[in-house]
Motif scaffolding. Sequence first.
Motif, PDB file in Angstrom:
ATOM      1  N   MET A 256       7.525  -3.071 -11.057  1.00  0.00           N
ATOM      2  CA  MET A 256       7.552  -3.414  -9.646  1.00  0.00           C
ATOM      3  C   MET A 256       6.515  -2.588  -8.904  1.00  0.00           C
ATOM      4  N   LYS A 257       5.676  -3.252  -8.098  1.00  0.00           N
ATOM      5  CA  LYS A 257       4.655  -2.566  -7.330  1.00  0.00           C
ATOM      6  C   LYS A 257       5.235  -2.094  -6.000  1.00  0.00           C
ATOM      7  N   TYR A 258       4.960  -0.853  -5.634  1.00  0.00           N
ATOM      8  CA  TYR A 258       5.452  -0.291  -4.380  1.00  0.00           C
ATOM      9  C   TYR A 258       4.285  -0.071  -3.424  1.00  0.00           C
ATOM     10  N   LEU A 259       4.533  -0.364  -2.139  1.00  0.00           N
ATOM     11  CA  LEU A 259       3.509  -0.257  -1.116  1.00  0.00           C
ATOM     12  C   LEU A 259       3.985   0.642   0.022  1.00  0.00           C
ATOM     13  N   SER A 260       3.049   1.306   0.663  1.00  0.00           N
ATOM     14  CA  SER A 260       3.392   2.043   1.867  1.00  0.00           C
ATOM     15  C   SER A 260       3.789   1.033   2.941  1.00  0.00           C
ATOM     16  N   THR A 261       4.426   1.497   3.993  1.00  0.00           N
ATOM     17  CA  THR A 261       4.856   0.593   5.053  1.00  0.00           C
ATOM     18  C   THR A 261       3.660  -0.110   5.677  1.00  0.00           C
TER      19      THR A 261
ATOM     20  N   LEU B 132       2.423  -2.703   3.257  1.00  0.00           N
ATOM     21  CA  LEU B 132       3.366  -3.815   3.205  1.00  0.00           C
ATOM     22  C   LEU B 132       3.186  -4.729   4.407  1.00  0.00           C
ATOM     23  N   SER B 133       2.935  -4.141   5.576  1.00  0.00           N
ATOM     24  CA  SER B 133       2.732  -4.964   6.771  1.00  0.00           C
ATOM     25  C   SER B 133       1.513  -5.864   6.605  1.00  0.00           C
ATOM     26  N   ARG B 134       0.450  -5.328   5.999  1.00  0.00           N
ATOM     27  CA  ARG B 134      -0.751  -6.138   5.769  1.00  0.00           C
ATOM     28  C   ARG B 134      -0.471  -7.248   4.768  1.00  0.00           C
TER      29      ARG B 134
ATOM     30  N   LYS C  19       7.117   8.723  -2.016  1.00  0.00           N
ATOM     31  CA  LYS C  19       6.064   9.244  -2.879  1.00  0.00           C
ATOM     32  C   LYS C  19       5.420  10.441  -2.183  1.00  0.00           C
ATOM     33  N   TYR C  20       4.706  11.220  -2.975  1.00  0.00           N
ATOM     34  CA  TYR C  20       4.074  12.422  -2.424  1.00  0.00           C
ATOM     35  C   TYR C  20       2.567  12.355  -2.601  1.00  0.00           C
ATOM     36  N   ASN C  21       1.862  12.670  -1.541  1.00  0.00           N
ATOM     37  CA  ASN C  21       0.408  12.747  -1.567  1.00  0.00           C
ATOM     38  C   ASN C  21       0.012  14.172  -1.194  1.00  0.00           C
ATOM     39  N   PRO C  22      -0.814  14.862  -1.990  1.00  0.00           N
ATOM     40  CA  PRO C  22      -1.183  16.256  -1.714  1.00  0.00           C
ATOM     41  C   PRO C  22      -1.767  16.457  -0.316  1.00  0.00           C
ATOM     42  N   LYS C  23      -2.425  15.439   0.204  1.00  0.00           N
ATOM     43  CA  LYS C  23      -3.072  15.555   1.499  1.00  0.00           C
ATOM     44  C   LYS C  23      -2.130  15.228   2.656  1.00  0.00           C
ATOM     45  N   PHE C  24      -1.329  14.159   2.477  1.00  0.00           N
ATOM     46  CA  PHE C  24      -0.492  13.675   3.575  1.00  0.00           C
ATOM     47  C   PHE C  24       0.989  14.014   3.414  1.00  0.00           C
ATOM     48  N   GLY C  25       1.363  14.572   2.271  1.00  0.00           N
ATOM     49  CA  GLY C  25       2.761  14.905   2.056  1.00  0.00           C
ATOM     50  C   GLY C  25       3.587  13.712   1.600  1.00  0.00           C
ATOM     51  N   GLU C  26       4.891  13.762   1.871  1.00  0.00           N
ATOM     52  CA  GLU C  26       5.797  12.698   1.430  1.00  0.00           C
ATOM     53  C   GLU C  26       5.750  11.516   2.393  1.00  0.00           C
ATOM     54  N   TYR C  27       5.778  10.308   1.834  1.00  0.00           N
ATOM     55  CA  TYR C  27       5.777   9.112   2.664  1.00  0.00           C
ATOM     56  C   TYR C  27       6.655   8.036   2.032  1.00  0.00           C
ATOM     57  N   VAL C  28       7.057   7.066   2.847  1.00  0.00           N
ATOM     58  CA  VAL C  28       7.979   6.016   2.411  1.00  0.00           C
ATOM     59  C   VAL C  28       7.213   4.854   1.795  1.00  0.00           C
ATOM     60  N   VAL C  29       7.746   4.322   0.683  1.00  0.00           N
ATOM     61  CA  VAL C  29       7.164   3.135   0.045  1.00  0.00           C
ATOM     62  C   VAL C  29       8.256   2.087  -0.153  1.00  0.00           C
ATOM     63  N   TRP C  30       7.814   0.843  -0.308  1.00  0.00           N
ATOM     64  CA  TRP C  30       8.731  -0.286  -0.431  1.00  0.00           C
ATOM     65  C   TRP C  30       8.284  -1.207  -1.561  1.00  0.00           C
ATOM     66  N   PRO C  31       9.234  -1.896  -2.218  1.00  0.00           N
ATOM     67  CA  PRO C  31       8.827  -2.887  -3.229  1.00  0.00           C
ATOM     68  C   PRO C  31       8.041  -3.997  -2.552  1.00  0.00           C
ATOM     69  N   SER C  32       7.027  -4.495  -3.233  1.00  0.00           N
ATOM     70  CA  SER C  32       6.153  -5.514  -2.636  1.00  0.00           C
ATOM     71  C   SER C  32       6.910  -6.785  -2.264  1.00  0.00           C
ATOM     72  N   ASN C  33       8.051  -7.016  -2.914  1.00  0.00           N
ATOM     73  CA  ASN C  33       8.843  -8.221  -2.620  1.00  0.00           C
ATOM     74  C   ASN C  33      10.030  -7.900  -1.712  1.00  0.00           C
ATOM     75  N   LEU C  34       9.942  -6.844  -0.920  1.00  0.00           N
ATOM     76  CA  LEU C  34      11.035  -6.433  -0.042  1.00  0.00           C
ATOM     77  C   LEU C  34      11.486  -7.595   0.847  1.00  0.00           C
ATOM     78  N   ASN C  35      12.796  -7.815   0.863  1.00  0.00           N
ATOM     79  CA  ASN C  35      13.386  -8.827   1.732  1.00  0.00           C
ATOM     80  C   ASN C  35      13.813  -8.148   3.036  1.00  0.00           C
ATOM     81  N   ILE C  36      13.018  -8.300   4.056  1.00  0.00           N
ATOM     82  CA  ILE C  36      13.281  -7.616   5.323  1.00  0.00           C
ATOM     83  C   ILE C  36      14.525  -8.167   6.008  1.00  0.00           C
ATOM     84  N   GLU C  37      14.897  -9.401   5.662  1.00  0.00           N
ATOM     85  CA  GLU C  37      16.033 -10.035   6.329  1.00  0.00           C
ATOM     86  C   GLU C  37      17.378  -9.604   5.753  1.00  0.00           C
ATOM     87  N   GLN C  38      17.378  -8.964   4.582  1.00  0.00           N
ATOM     88  CA  GLN C  38      18.648  -8.618   3.947  1.00  0.00           C
ATOM     89  C   GLN C  38      19.423  -7.603   4.770  1.00  0.00           C
ATOM     90  N   GLU C  39      20.724  -7.695   4.681  1.00  0.00           N
ATOM     91  CA  GLU C  39      21.594  -6.765   5.395  1.00  0.00           C
ATOM     92  C   GLU C  39      22.234  -5.808   4.394  1.00  0.00           C
TER      93      GLU C  39
END
Length: 289
Positions: free
Chosen positions: A1-6, A9-11, A51-71
Amino acid sequence: MKYLSTSALSRAKGLESKELFETLKTKGWIYRKDNQWLLTKDGRMAGGDTKYNPKFGEYVVWPSNLNIEQEIDSKTLLNATKIGEAFKISNRKVNLYFSDLGWIERDRDGWILTSSGKKNGGHQMEMNNGVPYALWKNEVLQNKHLVRIISIGEGELDEDKEIIETTNEVIDIRKKFPADKRTSDGHYVRSRAELLIDNFFYRNGIVHAYEKKLNIDEVMYCDFYLPANKIYVEYWGMENDEKYLKRKQRKLEIYAENDFTLIELNDEDIENLDENLESKLRKVGLKIH
């Protein structure tokens, strides 16, 4: 599963970055603290991770197929203790059965979900001290693979009786090649090659199962299974039989489809089994001491 930053993912979804951040915040999946977006419990259950980036620190990632409508409602999910109460067993046993199914793996004194675990309704969680654990959808209580493995483990189901419900091919093979060769640890196997393989595991202190049914919908038994490392071992001993070769091909497809770790052995490997099998085990992360 591919994970994307927020933002990524918006793009990918053709949304404005600001719009997606606001949507995720409204759903309670992320929150803002010290000029940084952090993941909530519900956000993690929805599929989010960090995930962690040495320059930017920890950031949130999401599966590329994230269902935004799910509850997501954590109150409807079950932990190992609740599942254990349903089956009248301890939460420790529940996690061991999940592990045997290949749905979770040990990590940091806790349990992390595998891809199979996620497919079967698991949600990855983490305690305040960083110990990971899983929550499960209520439907897991009716999952036939879980019910079956618990029933066998608790002595409520005789696995041998399941043979009459399998394909005629499995029944014919067992009749044609009876398990009448006794190994060093008391197993009964069907050929000299299998006897040598079983004895190798016994001599080297490797816990193993013989002819274990795979936890998949299709009826299939592996030759050997090493539960500690989730390794399957197949000895291909009838390469001149057309029907056997057809079944072999289907078994290989099943192993690949389920991303199972498989070691294959043939007659040439048996001639120098200790060296060949040790080498194959080492390549999949199991070292012989």
